[in-house]
Every structure is written in structure tokens, then in C-alpha cells.
Enzyme design. Sequence first.
Site, PDB file in Angstrom:
ATOM      1  CG  ASP A  11      -1.980  -1.016   1.255  1.00 48.66           C
ATOM      2  OD1 ASP A  11      -2.369  -1.681   0.021  1.00 48.66           O
ATOM      3  OD2 ASP A  11      -2.087  -1.582   2.369  1.00 48.66           O
ATOM      4  CG  ASP A 130     -11.646  -1.556  -0.798  1.00 48.51           C
ATOM      5  OD1 ASP A 130     -10.844  -2.624  -1.068  1.00 48.51           O
ATOM      6  OD2 ASP A 130     -11.417  -0.415  -1.230  1.00 48.51           O
TER       7      ASP A 130
END
EC number: 4.3.2.10
Length: 252
Positions: A11, A130
Site C-alpha cells: 500500500d 472493499d
Amino acid sequence: MLAKRIIPCLDVKEGRVVKGTQFLSLRDAGDPVELAAFYDKEGADELVFLDISASHEGRETMVDVVREVAATLAIPFTVGGGINTLADIRRILRAGADKVSINTAALLRPAFIREGADYFGSQCIVVAIDAKFDQALGTWRVYTHGGRKQTNWLATDWAKEAVRLGAGELLVTSMDQDGAKTGFDLPLLKAINEVATVPVIASGGAGAANDFVDVFKYNYADAALAASIFHYKETSIQEVKARLREEGECIR
């Protein structure tokens, strides 16, 4: 039987690898190029690079960093974050990625999935989902913009639609479990696996090697992704693979 895959995730925010809990409270975890090279040597099956603030900030993915990371790798490499057009996909693939992960752009304009699959092939298109559990509905709702905006889509419905439109793979992240290190969200993954006809990557919640055993034991996922437990050396890819071998799993 296809081998199960272990995938470290980078990330990236402002050129650095970060990790938080439930998409918040980010802390530094290192340099993306150095970490990519380390994971390649350690036996990762693939690598995922997510520019986690690109969609929220409305800018393009960091192509130069992608190019540097790709140059260090001999394993498949997926890039996501801020990919909104076919030109964006082309730019990322030319920079060295094997696949792109699309999330917000696909939800804002679902036809983008089909366009990408038609032009580049479904094998290049990973749709990232998500999802967060909605207590009132008793199921999972999908979020965009790095988990900042709730949509009207239920996770299972969106998974089916993404596959129908041409997604070659689904990257399913449990926002509830993200960074919690208490195990993958097995109920969410079971629900997605029951409706998906393409490979599913489990993401969010890995805290120990046994968590990978659990998600593969029930065949709820074809691959499992983790970040913090690898970045902070709480376990290693080799340790995870050794544990999976003990359980008789087919791995590379």
C-alpha cells in the site's frame, strides 16, 4: 488443482509503503522498490501495488515507482489506484505491470470493466472490492475511494456484476478485518466465492500462518494477500508456505 498463491501487498502513499487498521492510522513500512525485491527473493507468488490515495486525491498512479518496482521483479505484478481510463491501463501495463486492479472507477462506471477486458483481456483486469458489514442489512456493502464512500451495492451483487462484465479476478478486502490480524473474513469470502466464477484473492485480517491455512482449507479463496505481518516481520512467506505444506495444500 491450481496452486494457492501468497501475495504481499504494498500500500503506497507519497512514495512510501504504509499500513494501517481499517484503512486508517497509517504508519510507514518501508521503500516500495526494496520491499518488492525482498518479497520476490523470499518466494512470493505475486505482488500487488496499491496507490491508496490516488483515487481519493484524483491523480494518476505513480508510474515511475511502478516502473522501478517492475524492474526488480520476476513474478506477476498487479497495480491499482487512480486507474480510470483505458489510457491509464495501457500506461501501467507498459510500465511493467501484468495486471491492473480497478475499484472506484469500475463502481462509478461499470462499463469500464468490459472496455478493459475487451481491449486488454480479462486476465489483465482485477476488480477490487472493499466491503464492510452492514449490521442493519445483515450483509456486506461495497465502498469506494479507499474505503471513504459507501455505495448502494451489496458485495455479492457487485461481485456477480463485475464477473459478468469481464473481471478476470476479484480482490476482496474486508474493511472490518483490515489490519486487525485476527484472521481473514471467512463469512464474507464464503459469500463471494459462492457467486464468483473467477479466482478470488482474500485480503484483510491475516495475523498468522494459520490464517492462510483456514482460508484455503475451505476453498474460499484461490490466493491470499497480506501486508503488515510480512512488512513488520511477524511471519514470513516461507513460514506461511511451510505451514501450508504441512496441511497438504498445493502451493508453488
